[in-house]
Design a protein around this motif. Structure first.
Motif: not given
Length: 600
Positions: A317-327, A339-346
């Protein structure tokens, strides 16, 4: 017949902006007990559940203590009123409360633009006024009298039901969930659930009801400032939607947000249970992350369900595209496997996605043991090396131009690594091996493209440790004490513990920056021996730096850094997380500018 056996709230205190969902225990017609919702559109045996929410308002008005938000205020600070500090921060529940908080509270006065006049007021006057009746402490927030939108489309009109004893009940919602608003601050909410006959639409039996505690405002932390390292005036608070960076600059945020999986009352007993609850923390974290307005956001400890159901759609909603890598392995938390992981938004308007690389240290561990560990010892080796940690590497292309005439038409690429290294303190060899594995992967990318790089994350390694030395110095001293822990021999020969990336820690720029009051203040929050922050993680049992943003100094320059927090100020709440800050880590943010490229 369907019946309601029990109703309770999982969180003990309702908070403005945080969804409130009661837990219902129902008995079905087949005598089984369930917590399933039974809606009018899908009735069960001819019955469904109907809900109503009421706000109970008393004729007596009162304010909420800014330090202990579950307590009524009896004291107001005149200094706050005169300095035009938000009125909610001026209230305290007792003289002792105010006296204990004064050392930190006075910072609000010092930062206020219209603080005490030149001739000043003495501390007795600033210390506030006490009114035992509380009549002068009526809440004067920004509560709206508009009709509420909870549980309705279109606007749901508030229904008033008068009650004796000086109380008025306002009907404010008719769904199972309700999100308290500013109108509800200081008031008790009443939830009512009743079984309805689907044919006659009449209630069956008496409604089941439950009262909340008084609604409190969401605690508000002081906005952190973006400090230019040149020493000129402060850029400003990151609490608006105004773009901070210039057109050719970009900002990067790195933040371990503390997964709900690990946010237990046992580990963080000093944090109020309501402030530790996920419904509260997720809204507070979202508000903080969005407020930083970063172009790139690297989050660690993001649960997979929270990524899919909350962070990805909300940041979209704030204009970010999301990518994710779970453990690579799930954890049983008593209710379900999570499970958790790392999320990168731009930001989609600033960058476009070019490529994604996923690093699974478990796979690297398998390859390593197959290659160098004797077969009889591989099971033991894998038991030590397999810790499920991952890294997410993203290659982005900038949509803004800052190459000028020197490189007309040249694509501006950027490589961003986001990782979370194992936290086990006794696995120093594994920490170093994971960091080395990540850096070797980044070296391959650097060899294939002329590309600036950022390495962000929670490395669970303090300044001066072997992983930090490898990142910051490009090598590890063969006599480093961390190398003594190497039962598998994976760190030998020590000459292989190197990389060729010109990495520099972004926050070390404070140590090299020019003059200025703000820079001097930040340097007091740095360790002069390591040029790193004194802490990025602050719990009751540990304080130290574990999080970093590294950058390739031949291609990027640091323009500004998000100010560091003061330990003494945080310690007023014992440690992190707290009602104001919803993680045990602090966020790091740096503004960068791409250097003109000279290589072809």
């Amino acid at each position: 017949m369907l019946s309601v056996l029990r109703v309770h709230f999982p969180s003990d205190i309702p908070i403005v902006g945080c969804e409130l969902t009661p837990y219902l225990l129902l008995r079905r017609p087949d005598k089984t007990v369930t917590s399933d919702d039974i809606s009018e559109s899908a009735p069960l045996d001819g019955h469904f559940l109907s809900y109503k929410w009421y706000r109970i308002q008393s004729d007596r008005k009162f304010a909420i203590c800014s330090v202990h938000p579950s307590e009524q205020a009896t004291l107001q600070c005149l200094g706050c009123v005169k300095a035009k500090i938000p009125v909610s921060k001026s209230y305290h529940c007792s003289p002792k409360c105010f006296a204990d908080a004064w050392q930190h509270h006075r910072v609000l006065h010092e930062r206020a633009a219209s603080a005490v006049s030149d001739n000043g007021n003495d501390d007795d006057e600033l210390f506030g006024r006490f009114n035992s009746s509380g009549s002068n402490a009526s809440f004067s927030g920004s509560a709206s009298t508009a009709s509420l939108t909870n549980g309705s489309t279109p606007l749901y009109p508030a229904t008033v039901t008068q009650r004796s004893g000086g109380e008025t009940w306002f009907e404010v919602g008719h769904l199972k969930t309700y999100t308290p608003s500013a109108d509800d601050i200081g008031h008790v909410l009443k939830f009512e659930c009743v079984v309805i006959d689907a044919e006659t639409k009449l209630p069956i039996g008496h409604p089941s009801t439950i009262l909340t505690s008084r609604v409190i405002p969401a605690p508000c932390s002081t906005p952190r400032r973006l400090i230019p390292i040149s020493g000129v005036d402060v850029v400003g608070h990151l609490d608006t939607d105004v773009r901070i960076s210039s057109s050719g600059n970009f900002t990067v945020l790195s933040y371990n947000i503390l997964s709900d999986l690990y946010a237990t009352n046992e580990l963080y007993s000093y944090c109020p249970s309501w402030a530790l609850s996920w419904p509260y923390r997720r809204q507070n974290l979202l508000r903080e992350v969005v407020g930083y307005n970063a172009d790139i956001v690297c989050l660690q400890e993001v649960q997979s369900d929270h990524y899919e159901e909350f962070f990805a759609p909300e940041l979209d909603k704030h204009g970010y595209q999301a990518l994710y890598k779970r453990k690579t392995n799930e954890v049983y938390n008593g209710k379900t496997h999570t499970i958790d992981g790392c999320a990168t938004f731009f930001r989609r308007d600033r960058f476009s996605h070019v490529k994604k690389y996923e690093v699974e240290f478990n796979k690297a561990a398998q390859s390593l043991t197959d290659a160098v560990v004797p077969s009889a010892q591989r099971k033991t080796a894998l038991s030590r090396l397999v810790k499920d940690n991952v890294a997410l590497i993203v290659v982005l292309e900038a949509k803004f131009g800052n190459q000028g005439a020197e490189n007309p038409g040249k694509r501006q690429l950027l490589c961003v690594a986001n990782t979370h290294v194992t936290a086990q303190v006794d696995l120093k060899d594994v920490k170093l091996w994971q960091v080395l594995t990540l850096l070797k992967g980044l070296e391959k990318i650097a060899a294939s493209a002329d590309i600036p790089m950022l390495v962000c994350g929670d490395f669970n390694s303090v300044p001066g440790s072997a992983p930090h030395a490898l990142l910051a110095m490009g090598k590890v001293d063969p006599l480093h004490p961390d190398l003594l822990i190497d039962p598998l021999g994976i760190l030998r020969p020590h000459r292989k513990l190197t990389h060729q990336l010109p990495l520099v820690s972004a926050y070390s720029s404070f140590a090299r920056a020019g003059l200025g009051l703000d820079l001097e203040e930040q340097r007091r929050r740095m360790d002069p021996t390591t040029n790193e922050p004194l802490f990025t993680n602050c719990t009751r049992d540990f304080i130290g730096t574990l999080d970093y943003i590294f950058y390739t100094a031949d291609s990027l320059t640091v323009e500004s850094l998000l100010e560091l927090l003061d330990e003494e100020n945080l310690r007023k709440d014992t440690a992190l997380p707290s009602p104001e800050w919803s993680s045990d880590h602090i966020a790091l943010l740096a503004e960068f500018c791409c250097k003109p490229r000279t290589r072809r």
